[in-house]
Design a protein around this motif. Structure first.
Motif: not given
Length: 479
Positions: A100-109, A149-157, A178-184
């Motif tokens: 959940k925290g990573e999704f907030n960080a994604m939006a911040d970008q 990479a897969w370790n932060f699959p939402g923030l990195l994209p 290994e973890a594509p859904s966050a990019t989707y």
């Protein structure tokens, strides 16, 4: 999600033209979550053509309009955070709170780069005579190929898609299989926000084949990678043939310097909590702990207490503080590093093995090693695992030399109550980022990146957009 998503090319979801797929594995129990497409060369060519068309249209969109769209993407990501975080945890094993925290960080970008989209400043200089004008402007560099990479699959994209769009570039991104859904989820948010066709394209499949095909195309003018040092070197060689713009955030092996005036229990507790976040699979994770010999025992005990007390289990469970590693190869590497360190004289203070009650999936105990010699592999190789090696030191110059004696230079940390010691140490460390009495380095507004073999360029902050822009000098002579 895998049934309705896959390759995203020219504004549409599609299967691979060959029908080939790649399984997505749940690291909690080793089960298969689903399958995603493995792009063929035909699919990649379609993505390149779409990106070329998308770039021509998108670069003409005014910066203020790009900014408004990026803000809408940020809002749409936040609306999708609950469901998206659950999928991220299923794919990576990380505790749900971290997802959940990573999704907030994604939006911040996207929020941050929305501001940059309408603040791409050129400048004008006076010429050397009254009839001359010298102008410098910044244009989007062109279609981008990005690999994450897969370790932060939402923030990195998000760190790559947001600045590319802000600058006026189109992008073809290959997330981790290994973890594509966050990019989707980012694509869904972009569609809802009204992003034009062809500006954002997603491909998945065989990493070497995809990278060779995309980088080899004259359509691609800039390449961005988050990955390991060996992969980064390989990508650099490939980019050289086309003289392509490159930015890279590569591996790290962050030293932590704990001086004698620091509180060993408070700092040891903080270091352990940070080290074992995301099962140690963090590029800026503290990974070599150098503790002054006078406080070494108390620091080791504090770290061992935290490691032994973490609640291990399914990342979806509310009580879980520590989930499985994302893949079996990472766990096997952790076991190898621990065994090597113990054989060379280290003392196992906590963990070090597969939890006996969690034999399915890719679990590995949070591990603390004391008295680790410098020639142990874990002191020179990036561990990317929940293993904390501790060594002692006696003098300032000694510890700076040991901290800098690796080819990595992504992050480093210093703990001291002395302003003089903290300043001298932070300036002497060969690292792109240094945390002083703090370990939370990453945020959208700071320039994230490394020195030495840990990378080229920066992501985030006022520097992040520059790698997606080409300066153009124009000289006018008035008639």
């Amino acid at each position: 999600m895998y049934d309705d998503h896959g390759l995203f090319i020219d504004g549409e979801w599609r299967r691979a033209s060959s029908g080939a797929t790649v399984p997505v594995i749940n690291p909690f129990d080793g089960s298969t979550l689903g399958a995603i497409p493995s792009a063929s060369s035909r699919d990649l060519d379609d993505a390149l053509e779409a990106a070329q068309r998308g770039f021509r249209a998108w670069r003409a969109v005014p910066g203020w309009d790009r900014a408004a769209l990026l803000r809408r993407i940020a809002d749409e990501i936040r609306h999708r955070a609950t469901d998206g975080a659950r999928l991220m945890t299923l794919e990576t094993g990380k505790p749900l709170a971290e997802s959940k925290g990573e999704f907030n960080a994604m939006a911040d970008q996207f929020d941050w780069y929305a501001g940059d989209a309408c603040r791409v400043f050129g400048h004008t200089l006076d010429g050397r005579d009254a009839a001359t004008r010298l102008h410098v402007r910044f244009d989007p560099v062109g279609p981008v190929a990005a690999f994450t990479a897969w370790n932060f699959p939402g923030l990195l994209p998000a760190r790559k898609i947001a600045p590319a769009l802000a600058a006026g570039c189109s992008i073809v991104i290959k997330p981790s299989e290994e973890a594509p859904s966050a990019t989707y989820v980012i694509v869904e948010a972009a569609l809802a926000a009204g992003l034009p066709r062809g500006v954002l394209n997603v491909v998945t499949g065989d990493p070497p084949a995809i990278s060779a095909h995309l980088i080899g195309s004259p359509v691609i003018r800039k390449v961005s990678l988050t990955g390991s040092v060996p992969v980064g070197k390989q990508i650099l060689r490939m980019c050289a043939d086309g003289v392509k713009r490159v930015s890279m955030e590569l591996g790290g092996h962050a030293p932590v310097l704990v001086f004698e005036d620091a509180d060993p229990v408070a700092v040891g507790t903080l270091c352990a909590r940070t080290k074992f976040r995301n099962a140690g699979q963090v590029c800026i994770s503290p990974s070599r702990f150098y503790v002054h010999q006078s406080i070494k025992a108390a620091f080791e005990q504090a770290m061992a207490d935290v490691a032994s007390g973490l609640r291990i289990g399914n990342g979806l469970a509310a009580e879980t503080e520590f989930g499985p590693m994302t893949n079996e190869r990472g766990r096997a590497r952790a076991l190898t590093l621990v065994d090597d360190a113990v054989k060379k004289g280290a003392t196992l203070r906590a963990g070090g093995r597969i939890p006996p009650e969690l034999t399915s999936g890719f679990f590995f105990q949070p591990t603390v090693l004391a008295d680790v010699p410098e020639h142990a592999d874990i002191m020179t190789c990036e561990p990317f695992a929940p293993v904390a090696p501790i060594a002692s030191f006696s003098s300032f110059d000694e510890v700076i030399g040991r901290a800098n004696n690796v080819p990595f230079g992504l992050a480093a940390y210093v703990f001291s109550n002395s302003l003089s010691v903290a300043t001298r140490a932070s300036e002497a460390l060969e690292s792109g980022m240094v945390g002083v009495n703090d370990m939370l380095l990453a945020s959208a507004e700071i320039p994230f990146g490394g020195a030495k073999e840990s990378g080229i360029g920066r992501e985030g902050g006022q520097l992040g957009i520059r790698d997606y822009l080409e300066p153009k000098y124009i000289k006018f002579r008035l008639q």
